[in-house]
Design an enzyme around this catalytic site. Sequence first.
Site, PDB file in Angstrom:
ATOM      1  N   ASP A  43       0.834  -1.210   0.000  1.00 15.30           N
ATOM      2  CA  ASP A  43       0.000   0.000   0.000  1.00 15.30           C
ATOM      3  C   ASP A  43       0.868   1.259   0.000  1.00 15.30           C
ATOM      4  O   ASP A  43       1.982   1.253   0.537  1.00 15.30           O
ATOM      5  CB  ASP A  43      -0.907  -0.024   1.244  1.00 15.30           C
ATOM      6  CG  ASP A  43      -2.051   0.966   1.130  1.00 15.30           C
ATOM      7  OD1 ASP A  43      -2.266   1.521   0.039  1.00 15.30           O
ATOM      8  OD2 ASP A  43      -2.737   1.188   2.147  1.00 15.30           O
ATOM      9  N   GLY A  79       0.298   5.522  -4.346  1.00 16.29           N
ATOM     10  CA  GLY A  79      -0.258   6.825  -4.721  1.00 16.29           C
ATOM     11  C   GLY A  79       0.283   7.931  -3.831  1.00 16.29           C
ATOM     12  O   GLY A  79       0.676   9.007  -4.307  1.00 16.29           O
ATOM     13  N   HIS A 119       3.174   3.384  -8.884  1.00 18.59           N
ATOM     14  CA  HIS A 119       2.963   1.958  -9.167  1.00 18.59           C
ATOM     15  C   HIS A 119       4.206   1.340  -9.826  1.00 18.59           C
ATOM     16  O   HIS A 119       4.582   0.212  -9.523  1.00 18.59           O
ATOM     17  CB  HIS A 119       1.730   1.769 -10.054  1.00 18.59           C
ATOM     18  CG  HIS A 119       0.442   2.161  -9.379  1.00 18.59           C
ATOM     19  ND1 HIS A 119       0.114   1.774  -8.087  1.00 18.59           N
ATOM     20  CD2 HIS A 119      -0.614   2.906  -9.806  1.00 18.59           C
ATOM     21  CE1 HIS A 119      -1.081   2.264  -7.765  1.00 18.59           C
ATOM     22  NE2 HIS A 119      -1.535   2.955  -8.787  1.00 18.59           N
ATOM     23  N   SER A 161     -10.408  -6.957  -6.051  1.00 19.64           N
ATOM     24  CA  SER A 161     -11.663  -6.912  -6.813  1.00 19.64           C
ATOM     25  C   SER A 161     -12.340  -5.547  -6.659  1.00 19.64           C
ATOM     26  O   SER A 161     -13.173  -5.172  -7.477  1.00 19.64           O
ATOM     27  CB  SER A 161     -12.597  -8.045  -6.379  1.00 19.64           C
ATOM     28  OG  SER A 161     -12.477  -8.289  -5.019  1.00 19.64           O
ATOM     29  N   LEU A 167      11.073 -20.707  -4.013  1.00 18.55           N
ATOM     30  CA  LEU A 167      10.153 -19.760  -3.365  1.00 18.55           C
ATOM     31  C   LEU A 167       8.814 -19.847  -4.080  1.00 18.55           C
ATOM     32  O   LEU A 167       8.769 -19.894  -5.309  1.00 18.55           O
ATOM     33  CB  LEU A 167      10.707 -18.325  -3.489  1.00 18.55           C
ATOM     34  CG  LEU A 167       9.768 -17.195  -3.039  1.00 18.55           C
ATOM     35  CD1 LEU A 167       9.571 -17.215  -1.526  1.00 18.55           C
ATOM     36  CD2 LEU A 167      10.323 -15.827  -3.459  1.00 18.55           C
ATOM     37  N   ARG A 206       1.489  -4.864   6.166  1.00 21.75           N
ATOM     38  CA  ARG A 206       0.853  -3.819   5.345  1.00 21.75           C
ATOM     39  C   ARG A 206       1.695  -2.560   5.470  1.00 21.75           C
ATOM     40  O   ARG A 206       2.030  -2.138   6.590  1.00 21.75           O
ATOM     41  CB  ARG A 206      -0.587  -3.549   5.779  1.00 21.75           C
ATOM     42  CG  ARG A 206      -1.251  -2.507   4.859  1.00 21.75           C
ATOM     43  CD  ARG A 206      -2.746  -2.409   5.053  1.00 21.75           C
ATOM     44  NE  ARG A 206      -3.308  -1.514   4.044  1.00 21.75           N
ATOM     45  CZ  ARG A 206      -4.535  -1.594   3.549  1.00 21.75           C
ATOM     46  NH1 ARG A 206      -5.349  -2.524   3.969  1.00 21.75           N
ATOM     47  NH2 ARG A 206      -4.969  -0.735   2.642  1.00 21.75           N
ATOM     48  N   LEU A 232      -7.440  -5.176   6.607  1.00 27.06           N
ATOM     49  CA  LEU A 232      -7.147  -6.285   5.692  1.00 27.06           C
ATOM     50  C   LEU A 232      -7.632  -6.036   4.266  1.00 27.06           C
ATOM     51  O   LEU A 232      -7.138  -6.669   3.330  1.00 27.06           O
ATOM     52  CB  LEU A 232      -7.789  -7.584   6.207  1.00 27.06           C
ATOM     53  CG  LEU A 232      -6.892  -8.494   7.040  1.00 27.06           C
ATOM     54  CD1 LEU A 232      -7.670  -9.707   7.519  1.00 27.06           C
ATOM     55  CD2 LEU A 232      -5.677  -8.961   6.254  1.00 27.06           C
ATOM     56  N   SER A 233      -8.618  -5.172   4.106  1.00 30.76           N
ATOM     57  CA  SER A 233      -9.120  -4.833   2.771  1.00 30.76           C
ATOM     58  C   SER A 233      -9.432  -6.062   1.913  1.00 30.76           C
ATOM     59  O   SER A 233      -9.005  -6.153   0.754  1.00 30.76           O
ATOM     60  CB  SER A 233      -8.117  -3.920   2.042  1.00 30.76           C
ATOM     61  OG  SER A 233      -7.878  -2.757   2.772  1.00 30.76           O
ATOM     62  N   GLU A 266       0.059 -13.206  12.263  1.00 24.14           N
ATOM     63  CA  GLU A 266       0.498 -12.018  13.002  1.00 24.14           C
ATOM     64  C   GLU A 266       0.506 -10.849  12.014  1.00 24.14           C
ATOM     65  O   GLU A 266       0.885 -11.024  10.850  1.00 24.14           O
ATOM     66  CB  GLU A 266       1.921 -12.222  13.544  1.00 24.14           C
ATOM     67  CG  GLU A 266       2.026 -13.280  14.617  1.00 24.14           C
ATOM     68  CD  GLU A 266       1.320 -12.890  15.910  1.00 24.14           C
ATOM     69  OE1 GLU A 266       1.250 -11.679  16.198  1.00 24.14           O
ATOM     70  OE2 GLU A 266       0.820 -13.790  16.604  1.00 24.14           O
TER      71      GLU A 266
HETATM   72  C1  FPP Z   1      -1.745   0.384  -3.320  1.00 22.45           C
HETATM   73  O1  FPP Z   1      -1.313   1.690  -3.488  1.00 22.45           O
HETATM   74  C2  FPP Z   1      -1.281  -0.440  -4.377  1.00 22.45           C
HETATM   75  C3  FPP Z   1      -2.061  -0.993  -5.343  1.00 22.45           C
HETATM   76  C4  FPP Z   1      -3.496  -0.769  -5.497  1.00 22.45           C
HETATM   77  C5  FPP Z   1      -1.502  -1.839  -6.357  1.00 22.45           C
HETATM   78  C6  FPP Z   1      -0.239  -2.546  -5.982  1.00 22.45           C
HETATM   79  C7  FPP Z   1       0.520  -2.567  -7.205  1.00 22.45           C
HETATM   80  C8  FPP Z   1       1.850  -2.594  -7.310  1.00 22.45           C
HETATM   81  C9  FPP Z   1       2.785  -2.739  -6.201  1.00 22.45           C
HETATM   82  C10 FPP Z   1       2.433  -2.454  -8.631  1.00 22.45           C
HETATM   83  C11 FPP Z   1       1.884  -3.376  -9.611  1.00 22.45           C
HETATM   84  C12 FPP Z   1       2.401  -4.754  -9.421  1.00 22.45           C
HETATM   85  C13 FPP Z   1       1.992  -5.713 -10.231  1.00 22.45           C
HETATM   86  C14 FPP Z   1       2.608  -7.048 -10.144  1.00 22.45           C
HETATM   87  C15 FPP Z   1       0.931  -5.446 -11.194  1.00 22.45           C
HETATM   88  P1  FPP Z   1      -2.423   2.810  -3.643  1.00 22.45           P
HETATM   89  O2  FPP Z   1      -2.526   3.145  -5.088  1.00 22.45           O
HETATM   90  O3  FPP Z   1      -3.691   2.371  -3.016  1.00 22.45           O
HETATM   91  O4  FPP Z   1      -1.747   3.948  -2.826  1.00 22.45           O
HETATM   92  P2  FPP Z   1      -2.470   5.072  -1.983  1.00 22.45           P
HETATM   93  O5  FPP Z   1      -3.304   4.379  -0.938  1.00 22.45           O
HETATM   94  O6  FPP Z   1      -1.343   5.849  -1.401  1.00 22.45           O
HETATM   95  O7  FPP Z   1      -3.294   5.872  -2.955  1.00 22.45           O
END
Ligand code: FPP
Length: 259
Positions: free
Chosen positions: A26, A29, A43, A72, A137, A194, A201-202, A213
């Site tokens: 997370d 953004g 990203h 989803s 792995l 996280r 957990l979203s 844990e």
């Molecule tokens: C959360 O950050 C991240 C995601 C929704 C996507 C996770 C994606 C990657 C790590 C890159 C892509 C990897 C693959 C393998 C496709 P956020 O956008 O929710 O961040 P924010 O909460 O700060 O807005």
Amino acid sequence: MRNEASESATAPARSAPPRHIAIIMDGNGRWAAARGLPRLEGHRRGVEALRRAVRAAGELGVSYLTVYSFSSENWRRPPQEISDLMGLMKRFIRNDLADLHASGVRVRIIGARDNLAPDIRSLLVEAEELTRDNTKLNLTVAFNYGSRQEIAQAARKIAQAVAEGRLDPARIDETMIDACLDTQGVPDPDLIIRTSGEQRLSNFLLWQSAYAEFVFLPGHWPDFDRAALEEAIGIYQSRDRRYGAVSIQDAKTGELAGA
Ligand code: FPP
């Protein structure tokens, strides 16, 4: 000066390192916003952090690593961001699959496939088939994944077997439900990390996390590295996992009290 003998006599026993680590990646953004960059850049840097995490997990002897890369619920994001995330997934498999395979990584992808574009669907199949026999792995990528949907699908499968008279409801147990989930064959996560300070957990691994844990790290995902993984593992190892029982220390105290 450190007194190692007395420290080891008083320090609580450290638990074994986690066999399975799951990560909610997370903060991409926010990482980008803090630098005045577009979210896509966050990203992109998130994919680099994912590469570091996979390498570090292998080096640290972790057997299973599961990452949440598209939920989803992420379909609710603006169309451009969804398209960017789909593009990154395709590029990740096209660019990294050979290296992952050479490093002995087995790739699994969990989540719904029916609403994905055909080119992504075939890349997911290719990644799973190429790496099927690897054992160094186990990397599970949760993509288009939602745990409630996964559990509902398992319930439908079991109900269908009952309706067709192939299954006695009295035989439904935890093992059967486990076997109907996307994660079938993968042990439950020991540690869920996280990043970015959020503590929820979203819709990730709800069933599987019953005894996990949780470690919440303040840093954003694009900054994640081996040191962050080691920090989370260290916190995990300082915890006392009891699975509903009592700790070994408390059990001993109880025995003495009862003696
Ligand atoms: C959360 O950050 C991240 C995601 C929704 C996507 C996770 C994606 C990657 C790590 C890159 C892509 C990897 C693959 C393998 C496709 P956020 O956008 O929710 O961040 P924010 O909460 O700060 O807005």
